[in-house]
Design a protein around this motif. Structure first.
Motif, short mmCIF file in Angstrom:
data_model
loop_
_atom_site.label_atom_id
_atom_site.label_comp_id
_atom_site.label_asym_id
_atom_site.label_seq_id
_atom_site.Cartn_x
_atom_site.Cartn_y
_atom_site.Cartn_z
N HIS A 152 0.82 -1.31 -0.12
CA HIS A 152 0.02 -0.09 0.08
C HIS A 152 0.78 1.34 -0.01
CE1 HIS A 152 -3.14 2.93 1.51
NE2 HIS A 152 -3.88 2.25 1.03
N ASP A 153 0.56 2.13 -0.86
CA ASP A 153 1.29 3.43 -0.92
C ASP A 153 1.63 4.14 0.40
OD1 ASP A 153 2.61 5.29 -2.59
OD2 ASP A 153 1.27 6.84 -1.90
N SER A 154 0.81 4.17 1.46
CA SER A 154 1.02 4.61 2.65
C SER A 154 2.13 4.48 3.50
CB SER A 154 -0.44 4.51 3.56
OG SER A 154 -0.48 3.08 3.81
N ASN A 155 2.56 3.16 3.35
CA ASN A 155 3.79 2.74 4.14
C ASN A 155 4.60 2.07 3.35
OD1 ASN A 155 2.48 0.04 3.61
ND2 ASN A 155 2.65 -0.33 5.71
N PHE A 156 5.08 2.27 1.85
CA PHE A 156 6.12 1.33 1.14
C PHE A 156 7.46 1.72 1.67
CE2 PHE A 156 6.36 5.49 -1.22
CZ PHE A 156 7.59 5.71 -1.41
N GLY A 157 7.82 2.69 2.57
CA GLY A 157 9.02 2.79 2.88
C GLY A 157 9.46 1.69 4.04
N TYR A 158 8.51 1.51 4.67
CA TYR A 158 8.47 0.44 5.80
C TYR A 158 8.39 -1.04 5.47
CZ TYR A 158 6.70 -2.09 10.07
OH TYR A 158 6.56 -2.90 11.16
N ALA A 159 7.51 -1.13 4.44
CA ALA A 159 7.17 -2.46 3.80
C ALA A 159 8.25 -2.75 2.98
CB ALA A 159 5.98 -2.21 2.99
N TYR A 160 8.85 -2.08 2.41
CA TYR A 160 10.14 -2.60 1.47
C TYR A 160 11.33 -3.05 2.24
CZ TYR A 160 7.86 -2.16 -3.16
OH TYR A 160 7.08 -2.27 -4.20
#
Ligand code: NAP
Ligand code: GDP
Length: 336
Positions: A152-160
């Motif tokens: 989801h765009d809202s948390n892509f930093g954390y997710a990747y």
């Protein structure tokens, strides 16, 4: 505080029943956070003569820095690592600091995993999250689907950053034979959470807001529409499951630690449970100008159920009652 012995302890075999007598030294990064504190309480309640535990805070060393991370590993020489340390936050903090979430977590994970390799750690368990799964997906989501599309765009930093832990674990295994794995918890809450009004996850944020609203005799304001669905896990349940993973789970592939799909609840339902726990007479209202984030991320716990078919999760209202009670009793010192 009402505790949670009984059924759960009967369903995860106590470590005492295991044949293992090998001495282990477990280093817990992020030992002062929500999950670290729950794990510490659980370990203290069931001490094992062959186990030594060290719970780290960031004051013991900044794990984004390889030299400091190496000093920590040199000092403690762990055989096992529970890697919980991370830059963590709810939807609104994730939306504001995408680059920081990416870089801080990439750095921390790389330093910790590489130290685990360098110092011959025999098992490392790291923490991913169900919010790293693809946004456009079929449901329920399972462990095989982590890399199947953008988050989801809202948390892509954390997710990747978190997704890469799974890639690193596989690469460390294939190149060096390391036994590093990961767990995938859903949205976690409990005592010692971060109750900050802006940066926290939804349950601690709403608990703090509800505490203030009650004093002002105003309704609790819930951000967004209240319709998104979430699976929540109580930190005490997660502590028991994480301990089981560290002791008994021997796969490199991750495992989702979650309540079942049938226990998914809406944000609105959660807000009502918090109001009830707080004894609020005023109702709730919604601020629809704020983001809902991902509408749902329904995860399957069938892999967990294959291993632990009888594990009983704390009912969510009871877990919220206990967390609200803890927050009210520890208001002055709680992280907020
Ligand atoms: P938390 O309460 O925010 O605690 C974070 C921990 O990491 C603290 O002990 C903190 O130390 C430590 N830390 C932060 N930056 C550090 C650094 N640069 N060097 C060394 N230590 C550092 O987090 P949590 O909620 O317990 O989360 C634990 C794990 O679960 C994380 O990996 C998180 O991504 C994952 N997770 C959390 C949730 C959730 O809903 N909370 C959901 C899914 C997965 P200090 O106390 O000294 O600051
Ligand atoms: P997520 O589960 O990873 O999306 O993160 P959160 O724990 O922050 O939950 C976000 C969901 O709760 C979104 O649907 C928000 O609109 C909703 N929400 C309602 N009120 C709040 C609040 O006060 N804080 C936060 N963080 N989320 C809220």
């Amino acid at each position: 505080m009402a505790d949670d012995d009984g059924a759960v302890n009967n369903t995860v075999p106590p470590a005492a029943k295991r044949a293992c007598t090998e001495k282990i030294k477990v280093l817990v990064t992020g030992g002062t956070g929500l999950v670290g504190r729950a794990l510490e309480s659980h370990v203290i309640s069931d001490p094992q003569p062959n186990e030594e535990w060290i719970f780290l805070s960031s004051k013991d060393g900044d794990l984004r820095d390889m030299a400091q991370a190496r000093r920590v590993f040199e000092l403690h020489r762990p055989t096992h690592v529970a890697h919980l340390a991370a830059m963590v936050g709810g939807l609104f903090k994730n939306m504001k600091y995408k680059l920081d979430f990416l870089r801080e977590n990439l750095l921390m994970n790389d330093c910790v995993l590489e130290c685990c390799r360098e110092f011959g750690v025999s098992r490392c368990v790291s923490c991913l999250s169900t919010c790293i799964f693809p946004d456009k997906t079929t449901y329920p989501i399972d462990e095989t689907m982590i890399h199947n599309g953008p988050p989801h765009d809202s948390n892509f930093g954390y997710a990747y950053a978190k997704r890469l832990i799974d890639i690193q674990n596989r690469a460390y295994h294939e190149q060096y034979g390391c036994m590093f794995t990961s767990v995938i918890p859903t949205n976690i809450f409990g005592p010692h959470d971060n109750f900050n009004l802006q940066d926290s996850h939804v349950i601690p944020g709403l608990i703090h807001k509800c505490y203030i609203a009650k004093q002002k005799d105003e309704p609790l304001t819930v951000l967004g529409t209240g319709s998104p669905l979430r699976q929540f896990i109580y930190s005490k349940d997660l502590a028991r499951l994480s301990l089981w993973v560290l002791r008994e789970y021997h796969e490199i592939d991750p495992i989702i630690l979650s309540v079942g799909e049938e226990d998914e609840v809406s944000i609105r339902e959660v807000a009502l449970m918090i109001n009830k726990a707080m004894g609020m007479k005023q109702g709730i209202q919604f601020d629809g100008s704020k983001s809902d984030g991902q509408l749902k991320k329904t995860a399957s716990n069938s892999k967990l159920r294959k291993y632990l078919p009888d594990f009983k999760f704390t009912p969510i209202q009871q877990a919220i009652d206990e967390t609200v009670q803890w927050f009210c009793e520890n208001y002055d010192t709680a992280r907020k």
